[in-house]
Design an enzyme around this catalytic site. Sequence first.
Site, PDB file in Angstrom:
ATOM      1  N   ASP A 184      -2.596 -24.011 -12.972  1.00  0.00           N
ATOM      2  CA  ASP A 184      -3.855 -24.385 -12.333  1.00  0.00           C
ATOM      3  C   ASP A 184      -4.813 -25.158 -13.228  1.00  0.00           C
ATOM      4  OD1 ASP A 184      -4.305 -22.203 -13.969  1.00  0.00           O
ATOM      5  OD2 ASP A 184      -5.796 -21.306 -12.653  1.00  0.00           O
ATOM      6  N   GLU A 185      -4.372 -25.596 -14.399  1.00  0.00           N
ATOM      7  CA  GLU A 185      -5.271 -26.402 -15.212  1.00  0.00           C
ATOM      8  C   GLU A 185      -4.477 -27.354 -16.098  1.00  0.00           C
ATOM      9  OE1 GLU A 185      -7.510 -24.581 -18.436  1.00  0.00           O
ATOM     10  OE2 GLU A 185      -6.384 -22.730 -18.156  1.00  0.00           O
ATOM     11  N   ASP A 199      -9.578 -27.818 -13.640  1.00  0.00           N
ATOM     12  CA  ASP A 199      -9.336 -26.381 -13.523  1.00  0.00           C
ATOM     13  C   ASP A 199      -9.510 -25.992 -12.061  1.00  0.00           C
ATOM     14  OD1 ASP A 199      -8.891 -23.746 -14.075  1.00  0.00           O
ATOM     15  OD2 ASP A 199     -10.740 -23.414 -15.197  1.00  0.00           O
TER      16      ASP A 199
END
Length: 352
Positions: free
Chosen positions: A105-106, A11
């Site tokens: 983003d993860e 993350d």
Amino acid sequence: MSETRKIIHIDMDAFYASVELREQPHLRGKPVVVAWDTARSVICAASYEARAFGLRSAMSVATAKRLCPQAIFVPPHFDLYRQVSQQIHAIFRLHTDLIEPISLDEAYLDVTENKQNIPYANQIAKQIRAQIWHETGLTASAGIAPNKFIAKIASDWRKPNGQFVVQPHEIEDFLHDLPLGKIWGVGKKTQQKMNALGWQTVGDLRQISRGELLNLFGKFGYRLYDLARGVDERPVEPERERAQISTEITLPENIVLRDVPHYLFDLATDLWQQMQRHHIDAHTLTLKLKTSEFQIFTRSQTYSAVLPERDALFRAAMQLANRMPQGEFRLIGLGVSHLQPEGSQPELFQAA
């Protein structure tokens, strides 16, 4: 079995805001908000300095200005975020092809068998985070566990720029005092119901029989029974490429259907900007809603002519939202398909 798997949840730390601060270092240390500065917009990301004032993703810009009048608003640059995300995923692929993107983003990575033949997932996570820093100048946090449920929770344990490992024999202790709101699918209403029953932690939930959970929560009761014991057999599922252009936002907490329209203007704006950059027209618009349990609902509409401009995308998205079932949702996505070169069909816009 899940006990034998090695799952990493990566993350990125305040991703959009961190990218903007990298590009504009003179803003470091200031309360920076990534959002269009319009009345209909919501926050895409907030720097840690802005979070100190209570600002967070998915908050309305109007609320943000009341809480932090000195906030600095930076418009989002989604093309740049996608480019950086591609760099990060290239690093993931050095270690495994079993990558399940959750958002820009993860992602989840299954490193049970990995390309570098590194025996410990903790070491792989350290390497990945170091490589991300070297390649992008950004920090990431990681959770390492035998399954996706535990790894996702663990990645938040030592944010920012940290990682946390939960070994199989540590799962019960790790979950015992965990607030019920950390469980996938447990939104505000479900948590209120649990609290009214006297349950506050996963340890409390573990004391309840499967049958009682089924009576109280329907089919979701089965899932609650397993998660309270740290059982999650879902595999990491790589996402296939699709012939469409899309955008999405992952929210910090569940929202109900009536709140979905608040986010559609920003999504439509980003989607339209992508279409303009790629010189693409589209006939079909699809709205996607995903629950914390990864249940996906989609509604689509195909038009006889191309979608002519941003406001048309927004209006069409609103119509699709009206066709969605009630529920609690964590992710909202908007995409176009049936693509063609820009300007090749100048017709009136109407439903097919």
